[in-house]
Design a protein around this motif. Sequence first.
Motif, PDB file in Angstrom:
ATOM      1  N   THR A  32       0.843  -1.186   0.000  1.00 26.06           N
ATOM      2  CA  THR A  32       0.000   0.000   0.000  1.00 26.06           C
ATOM      3  C   THR A  32       0.882   1.241   0.000  1.00 26.06           C
ATOM      4  OG1 THR A  32      -1.659  -1.193   1.298  1.00 26.06           O
ATOM      5  CG2 THR A  32      -1.862   1.203   1.223  1.00 26.06           C
ATOM      6  N   THR A  33       0.583   2.182  -0.883  1.00 25.77           N
ATOM      7  CA  THR A  33       1.358   3.422  -0.910  1.00 25.77           C
ATOM      8  C   THR A  33       1.027   4.254   0.324  1.00 25.77           C
ATOM      9  OG1 THR A  33      -0.342   4.574  -2.180  1.00 25.77           O
ATOM     10  CG2 THR A  33       1.451   3.556  -3.431  1.00 25.77           C
ATOM     11  N   ARG A  34       2.021   5.031   0.786  1.00 24.15           N
ATOM     12  CA  ARG A  34       1.818   5.995   1.870  1.00 24.15           C
ATOM     13  C   ARG A  34       1.778   7.403   1.302  1.00 24.15           C
ATOM     14  NH1 ARG A  34       6.390   4.229   5.714  1.00 24.15           N
ATOM     15  NH2 ARG A  34       7.012   6.312   5.114  1.00 24.15           N
ATOM     16  N   ASP A  35       2.760   7.713   0.454  1.00 20.74           N
ATOM     17  CA  ASP A  35       2.793   9.021  -0.191  1.00 20.74           C
ATOM     18  C   ASP A  35       3.651   8.961  -1.444  1.00 20.74           C
ATOM     19  OD1 ASP A  35       5.604   9.691   0.602  1.00 20.74           O
ATOM     20  OD2 ASP A  35       4.726   9.825   2.594  1.00 20.74           O
ATOM     21  N   ILE A  36       3.434   9.970  -2.304  1.00 19.44           N
ATOM     22  CA  ILE A  36       4.134  10.054  -3.584  1.00 19.44           C
ATOM     23  C   ILE A  36       4.589  11.496  -3.776  1.00 19.44           C
ATOM     24  CG2 ILE A  36       3.850   9.893  -6.091  1.00 19.44           C
ATOM     25  CD1 ILE A  36       1.821   7.691  -5.646  1.00 19.44           C
ATOM     26  N   SER A  37       5.782  11.660  -4.348  1.00 20.54           N
ATOM     27  CA  SER A  37       6.273  12.985  -4.733  1.00 20.54           C
ATOM     28  C   SER A  37       6.851  12.868  -6.141  1.00 20.54           C
ATOM     29  CB  SER A  37       7.339  13.484  -3.750  1.00 20.54           C
ATOM     30  OG  SER A  37       8.567  12.827  -3.974  1.00 20.54           O
ATOM     31  N   VAL A  38       7.341  13.970  -6.677  1.00 21.08           N
ATOM     32  CA  VAL A  38       7.958  13.920  -8.002  1.00 21.08           C
ATOM     33  C   VAL A  38       9.275  13.153  -7.973  1.00 21.08           C
ATOM     34  CG1 VAL A  38       6.864  16.027  -8.824  1.00 21.08           C
ATOM     35  CG2 VAL A  38       9.104  16.152  -7.728  1.00 21.08           C
ATOM     36  N   ALA A  39       9.846  12.975  -6.780  1.00 16.05           N
ATOM     37  CA  ALA A  39      11.146  12.327  -6.654  1.00 16.05           C
ATOM     38  C   ALA A  39      11.086  10.913  -6.079  1.00 16.05           C
ATOM     39  CB  ALA A  39      12.069  13.177  -5.785  1.00 16.05           C
ATOM     40  N   SER A  40       9.963  10.537  -5.463  1.00 11.81           N
ATOM     41  CA  SER A  40       9.943   9.228  -4.797  1.00 11.81           C
ATOM     42  C   SER A  40       8.526   8.770  -4.490  1.00 11.81           C
ATOM     43  CB  SER A  40      10.755   9.284  -3.494  1.00 11.81           C
ATOM     44  OG  SER A  40      10.119  10.141  -2.569  1.00 11.81           O
ATOM     45  N   VAL A  41       8.453   7.526  -4.038  1.00 13.91           N
ATOM     46  CA  VAL A  41       7.194   6.956  -3.561  1.00 13.91           C
ATOM     47  C   VAL A  41       7.511   6.158  -2.298  1.00 13.91           C
ATOM     48  CG1 VAL A  41       7.406   4.931  -5.078  1.00 13.91           C
ATOM     49  CG2 VAL A  41       5.193   5.533  -4.142  1.00 13.91           C
ATOM     50  N   ALA A  42       6.665   6.293  -1.303  1.00 15.42           N
ATOM     51  CA  ALA A  42       6.812   5.514  -0.072  1.00 15.42           C
ATOM     52  C   ALA A  42       5.651   4.533  -0.013  1.00 15.42           C
ATOM     53  CB  ALA A  42       6.814   6.420   1.154  1.00 15.42           C
ATOM     54  N   PHE A  43       5.966   3.277   0.302  1.00 13.46           N
ATOM     55  CA  PHE A  43       4.911   2.275   0.386  1.00 13.46           C
ATOM     56  C   PHE A  43       5.253   1.261   1.473  1.00 13.46           C
ATOM     57  CE2 PHE A  43       7.903   0.962  -2.878  1.00 13.46           C
ATOM     58  CZ  PHE A  43       8.165  -0.366  -2.567  1.00 13.46           C
ATOM     59  N   GLU A  44       4.229   0.542   1.928  1.00 16.92           N
ATOM     60  CA  GLU A  44       4.394  -0.495   2.938  1.00 16.92           C
ATOM     61  C   GLU A  44       4.098  -1.842   2.302  1.00 16.92           C
ATOM     62  OE1 GLU A  44       1.786   0.546   6.133  1.00 16.92           O
ATOM     63  OE2 GLU A  44       2.935   2.329   6.643  1.00 16.92           O
ATOM     64  N   THR A  45       4.951  -2.819   2.619  1.00 16.51           N
ATOM     65  CA  THR A  45       4.802  -4.166   2.091  1.00 16.51           C
ATOM     66  C   THR A  45       5.560  -5.131   2.990  1.00 16.51           C
ATOM     67  OG1 THR A  45       5.167  -5.588   0.159  1.00 16.51           O
ATOM     68  CG2 THR A  45       6.815  -3.886   0.569  1.00 16.51           C
ATOM     69  N   ASP A  46       5.232  -6.411   2.897  1.00 22.21           N
ATOM     70  CA  ASP A  46       5.971  -7.423   3.650  1.00 22.21           C
ATOM     71  C   ASP A  46       7.305  -7.742   2.986  1.00 22.21           C
ATOM     72  OD1 ASP A  46       3.985  -7.651   5.557  1.00 22.21           O
ATOM     73  OD2 ASP A  46       2.977  -9.311   4.535  1.00 22.21           O
ATOM     74  N   TYR A  47       7.442  -7.393   1.713  1.00 14.58           N
ATOM     75  CA  TYR A  47       8.685  -7.656   0.978  1.00 14.58           C
ATOM     76  C   TYR A  47       9.741  -6.634   1.383  1.00 14.58           C
ATOM     77  CZ  TYR A  47      11.950  -8.088  -2.910  1.00 14.58           C
ATOM     78  OH  TYR A  47      13.084  -8.259  -3.659  1.00 14.58           O
ATOM     79  N   VAL A  48      10.934  -7.109   1.689  1.00 14.62           N
ATOM     80  CA  VAL A  48      12.041  -6.226   2.061  1.00 14.62           C
ATOM     81  C   VAL A  48      13.050  -6.218   0.910  1.00 14.62           C
ATOM     82  CG1 VAL A  48      13.847  -5.726   3.743  1.00 14.62           C
ATOM     83  CG2 VAL A  48      11.707  -6.788   4.503  1.00 14.62           C
ATOM     84  N   PRO A  49      13.062  -5.153   0.108  1.00 13.74           N
ATOM     85  CA  PRO A  49      13.987  -5.080  -1.026  1.00 13.74           C
ATOM     86  C   PRO A  49      15.404  -4.731  -0.574  1.00 13.74           C
ATOM     87  CG  PRO A  49      12.700  -3.092  -0.912  1.00 13.74           C
ATOM     88  CD  PRO A  49      12.195  -3.989   0.177  1.00 13.74           C
ATOM     89  N   HIS A  50      16.358  -4.988  -1.430  1.00 14.79           N
ATOM     90  CA  HIS A  50      17.754  -4.635  -1.166  1.00 14.79           C
ATOM     91  C   HIS A  50      18.011  -3.198  -1.605  1.00 14.79           C
ATOM     92  CE1 HIS A  50      18.711  -8.826  -0.389  1.00 14.79           C
ATOM     93  NE2 HIS A  50      18.066  -9.139  -1.498  1.00 14.79           N
ATOM     94  N   HIS A  51      18.920  -2.524  -0.915  1.00 11.72           N
ATOM     95  CA  HIS A  51      19.314  -1.172  -1.309  1.00 11.72           C
ATOM     96  C   HIS A  51      19.859  -1.226  -2.744  1.00 11.72           C
ATOM     97  CE1 HIS A  51      20.564   2.965  -0.718  1.00 11.72           C
ATOM     98  NE2 HIS A  51      21.656   2.645  -1.389  1.00 11.72           N
ATOM     99  N   GLY A  52      19.376  -0.373  -3.604  1.00 13.92           N
ATOM    100  CA  GLY A  52      19.811  -0.342  -4.994  1.00 13.92           C
ATOM    101  C   GLY A  52      19.022  -1.253  -5.921  1.00 13.92           C
TER     102      GLY A  52
END
Length: 80
Positions: A32-52
């Motif tokens: 689920t998204t939390r917020d969006i900007s022109v530079a990024s998107v913040a979201f919550e998920t059970d998946y933990v991605p790697h940096h990069g």
Amino acid sequence: MLEHEKRSARRVPVSSKVKIVSALHGETHYGTTRDISVASVAFETDYVPHHGEELELTVLPGDATVKPLRALVRVTGCTE
């Protein structure tokens, strides 16, 4: 874009379902998204991605008259 410019971008609260596909593994996850900007998107998920890690995001609007937003993004930060 410079780091201070990213942080100054206006963030818009958005709570929508998001489909997350890992370019590294090809796995599909949802969140689920939390917020969006022109530079990024913040979201919550059970998946933990790697940096990069590159992810293909599809923001799925609740309104059928609005087209999904698709973006190829690179993870720059992650909190658990």
